[in-house]
Design a protein around this motif. Structure first.
Motif, PDB file in Angstrom:
ATOM      1  N   MET A   1       7.986   8.644  -8.928  1.00 16.08           N
ATOM      2  CA  MET A   1       8.204   7.641  -7.914  1.00 16.08           C
ATOM      3  C   MET A   1       9.089   8.251  -6.833  1.00 16.08           C
ATOM      4  SD  MET A   1      10.051   3.923  -8.338  1.00 16.08           S
ATOM      5  CE  MET A   1       8.939   3.542  -9.658  1.00 16.08           C
ATOM      6  N   LYS A   2       8.703   7.998  -5.609  1.00 11.43           N
ATOM      7  CA  LYS A   2       9.469   8.489  -4.475  1.00 11.43           C
ATOM      8  C   LYS A   2       9.773   7.296  -3.559  1.00 11.43           C
ATOM      9  CE  LYS A   2       9.223  12.138  -1.018  1.00 11.43           C
ATOM     10  NZ  LYS A   2       8.354  13.172  -0.435  1.00 11.43           N
ATOM     11  N   VAL A   3      11.032   7.162  -3.173  1.00  8.65           N
ATOM     12  CA  VAL A   3      11.457   6.056  -2.322  1.00  8.65           C
ATOM     13  C   VAL A   3      11.967   6.614  -1.008  1.00  8.65           C
ATOM     14  CG1 VAL A   3      13.003   4.068  -2.117  1.00  8.65           C
ATOM     15  CG2 VAL A   3      12.095   4.712  -4.359  1.00  8.65           C
ATOM     16  N   GLU A   4      11.425   6.103   0.109  1.00  9.53           N
ATOM     17  CA  GLU A   4      11.824   6.548   1.448  1.00  9.53           C
ATOM     18  C   GLU A   4      11.966   5.339   2.360  1.00  9.53           C
ATOM     19  OE1 GLU A   4       9.118  10.604   1.675  1.00  9.53           O
ATOM     20  OE2 GLU A   4       8.353   8.758   2.545  1.00  9.53           O
ATOM     21  N   ILE A   5      12.850   5.469   3.339  1.00 11.77           N
ATOM     22  CA  ILE A   5      12.934   4.467   4.405  1.00 11.77           C
ATOM     23  C   ILE A   5      12.592   5.188   5.689  1.00 11.77           C
ATOM     24  CG2 ILE A   5      14.412   2.869   5.669  1.00 11.77           C
ATOM     25  CD1 ILE A   5      16.012   2.523   3.074  1.00 11.77           C
ATOM     26  N   SER A   6      11.558   4.672   6.364  1.00 17.03           N
ATOM     27  CA  SER A   6      11.087   5.336   7.570  1.00 17.03           C
ATOM     28  C   SER A   6      10.428   4.336   8.505  1.00 17.03           C
ATOM     29  CB  SER A   6      10.085   6.427   7.173  1.00 17.03           C
ATOM     30  OG  SER A   6       9.526   7.016   8.307  1.00 17.03           O
ATOM     31  N   HIS A   7      10.788   4.387   9.783  1.00 17.06           N
ATOM     32  CA  HIS A   7      10.157   3.567  10.828  1.00 17.06           C
ATOM     33  C   HIS A   7      10.128   2.073  10.471  1.00 17.06           C
ATOM     34  CE1 HIS A   7       9.073   7.292  12.750  1.00 17.06           C
ATOM     35  NE2 HIS A   7       8.446   7.683  11.665  1.00 17.06           N
ATOM     36  N   GLY A   8      11.229   1.576   9.928  1.00 15.49           N
ATOM     37  CA  GLY A   8      11.330   0.152   9.627  1.00 15.49           C
ATOM     38  C   GLY A   8      10.662  -0.279   8.337  1.00 15.49           C
ATOM     39  N   PHE A   9      10.266   0.666   7.489  1.00 17.24           N
ATOM     40  CA  PHE A   9       9.618   0.335   6.233  1.00 17.24           C
ATOM     41  C   PHE A   9      10.301   1.036   5.066  1.00 17.24           C
ATOM     42  CE2 PHE A   9       6.289  -0.553   9.268  1.00 17.24           C
ATOM     43  CZ  PHE A   9       5.730  -1.721   8.774  1.00 17.24           C
ATOM     44  N   LEU A  10      10.355   0.332   3.955  1.00 13.38           N
ATOM     45  CA  LEU A  10      10.772   0.890   2.678  1.00 13.38           C
ATOM     46  C   LEU A  10       9.473   1.277   1.973  1.00 13.38           C
ATOM     47  CD1 LEU A  10      12.802   1.428   0.365  1.00 13.38           C
ATOM     48  CD2 LEU A  10      12.536  -0.971  -0.269  1.00 13.38           C
ATOM     49  N   ASN A  11       9.261   2.559   1.779  1.00 17.68           N
ATOM     50  CA  ASN A  11       8.037   3.063   1.161  1.00 17.68           C
ATOM     51  C   ASN A  11       8.322   3.494  -0.266  1.00 17.68           C
ATOM     52  OD1 ASN A  11       6.328   2.974   3.584  1.00 17.68           O
ATOM     53  ND2 ASN A  11       7.772   4.501   4.330  1.00 17.68           N
ATOM     54  N   ILE A  12       7.600   2.911  -1.190  1.00 22.78           N
ATOM     55  CA  ILE A  12       7.705   3.290  -2.596  1.00 22.78           C
ATOM     56  C   ILE A  12       6.373   3.922  -2.964  1.00 22.78           C
ATOM     57  CG2 ILE A  12       8.074   2.490  -4.956  1.00 22.78           C
ATOM     58  CD1 ILE A  12       9.667   0.135  -3.701  1.00 22.78           C
ATOM     59  N   LYS A  13       6.416   5.234  -3.179  1.00 24.01           N
ATOM     60  CA  LYS A  13       5.199   5.989  -3.467  1.00 24.01           C
ATOM     61  C   LYS A  13       5.140   6.286  -4.961  1.00 24.01           C
ATOM     62  CE  LYS A  13       5.127   7.805   1.117  1.00 24.01           C
ATOM     63  NZ  LYS A  13       4.565   8.787   1.996  1.00 24.01           N
ATOM     64  N   ASN A  15       3.311   7.993  -8.279  1.00 28.44           N
ATOM     65  CA  ASN A  15       2.436   9.113  -8.606  1.00 28.44           C
ATOM     66  C   ASN A  15       1.187   8.556  -9.308  1.00 28.44           C
ATOM     67  OD1 ASN A  15       2.794   9.052 -11.512  1.00 28.44           O
ATOM     68  ND2 ASN A  15       4.751  10.085 -11.248  1.00 28.44           N
ATOM     69  N   PRO A  16       0.154   9.374  -9.502  1.00 28.13           N
ATOM     70  CA  PRO A  16      -1.090   8.860 -10.099  1.00 28.13           C
ATOM     71  C   PRO A  16      -0.912   8.182 -11.457  1.00 28.13           C
ATOM     72  CG  PRO A  16      -1.502  10.979  -9.089  1.00 28.13           C
ATOM     73  CD  PRO A  16      -0.002  10.758  -9.031  1.00 28.13           C
ATOM     74  N   LEU A  17      -0.061   8.719 -12.319  1.00 26.35           N
ATOM     75  CA  LEU A  17       0.160   8.094 -13.620  1.00 26.35           C
ATOM     76  C   LEU A  17       0.847   6.734 -13.472  1.00 26.35           C
ATOM     77  CD1 LEU A  17      -0.299   8.527 -16.633  1.00 26.35           C
ATOM     78  CD2 LEU A  17       1.924   9.641 -16.744  1.00 26.35           C
ATOM     79  N   LYS A  19       0.625   4.757 -10.884  1.00 31.20           N
ATOM     80  CA  LYS A  19      -0.402   3.843 -10.347  1.00 31.20           C
ATOM     81  C   LYS A  19      -1.310   3.347 -11.468  1.00 31.20           C
ATOM     82  CE  LYS A  19      -0.493   5.765  -5.710  1.00 31.20           C
ATOM     83  NZ  LYS A  19      -1.262   6.484  -4.693  1.00 31.20           N
ATOM     84  N   PHE A  20      -1.649   4.245 -12.381  1.00 22.54           N
ATOM     85  CA  PHE A  20      -2.500   3.879 -13.516  1.00 22.54           C
ATOM     86  C   PHE A  20      -1.836   2.784 -14.355  1.00 22.54           C
ATOM     87  CE2 PHE A  20      -3.477   4.500 -18.037  1.00 22.54           C
ATOM     88  CZ  PHE A  20      -4.848   4.263 -18.037  1.00 22.54           C
ATOM     89  N   PHE A  21      -0.574   2.981 -14.737  1.00 22.98           N
ATOM     90  CA  PHE A  21       0.114   1.998 -15.573  1.00 22.98           C
ATOM     91  C   PHE A  21       0.404   0.698 -14.833  1.00 22.98           C
ATOM     92  CE2 PHE A  21       1.423   5.706 -18.249  1.00 22.98           C
ATOM     93  CZ  PHE A  21       0.812   5.272 -19.415  1.00 22.98           C
ATOM     94  N   ALA A  22       0.727   0.781 -13.565  1.00 26.36           N
ATOM     95  CA  ALA A  22       1.062  -0.418 -12.790  1.00 26.36           C
ATOM     96  C   ALA A  22      -0.184  -1.167 -12.317  1.00 26.36           C
ATOM     97  CB  ALA A  22       1.910  -0.042 -11.582  1.00 26.36           C
ATOM     98  N   LEU A  23      -1.322  -0.496 -12.330  1.00 24.63           N
ATOM     99  CA  LEU A  23      -2.551  -1.068 -11.776  1.00 24.63           C
ATOM    100  C   LEU A  23      -2.304  -1.532 -10.348  1.00 24.63           C
ATOM    101  CD1 LEU A  23      -3.775  -3.023 -14.915  1.00 24.63           C
ATOM    102  CD2 LEU A  23      -4.600  -0.823 -14.098  1.00 24.63           C
TER     103      LEU A  23
END
Length: 118
Positions: A1-13, A15-17, A19-23
């Protein structure tokens, strides 16, 4: 998991695994929807309906959950502090995840959050 704040957004990225578990895919949250962020000790005893997501008791809780507080997104793992982000007028009422540096991220998010300034 990668967390960034950029251009007025909190982005939580995720990873593929993750995404699989979280659906679920990555989250892009307008910072003006963040009310408050705070680190919390790991807590698993939340009455919730999982829809959709994955729950392996005391190991992993990931995905969309419906609780008494409303619709929430969780991605937490055992033994790691949780970061809880309270939202207003967005897809989820709360985000609960284990990003690693929960306390430092909460400080950065709270300094950046501009809820109510639109």
């Amino acid at each position: 998991m990668k967390v960034e704040i950029s251009h007025g957004f909190l982005n939580i990225k995720l990873n593929p695994l993750e995404k699989f578990f979280a659906l679920h895919g990555d989250l892009k949250i307008p910072v003006n929807r963040v009310i408050h962020a705070a680190p919390e000790k790991a807590g698993w005893q939340v009455a919730a309906v999982r829809a959709p997501g994955t729950h392996i008791p005391f190991l992993l809780k990931a995905g969309t959950y419906h609780t008494a507080l409303g619709r929430e997104f969780w991605f937490v793992t055992a033994g790691r502090p949780h970061l809880v982000i309270e939202m207003n007028n967005w897809e989820f009422n709360r985000l609960v995840f284990s990003p690693g540096e929960a306390e430092a991220l909460a400080t950065i998010i709270n300094q950046t959050a501009t809820y109510g300034s639109d």
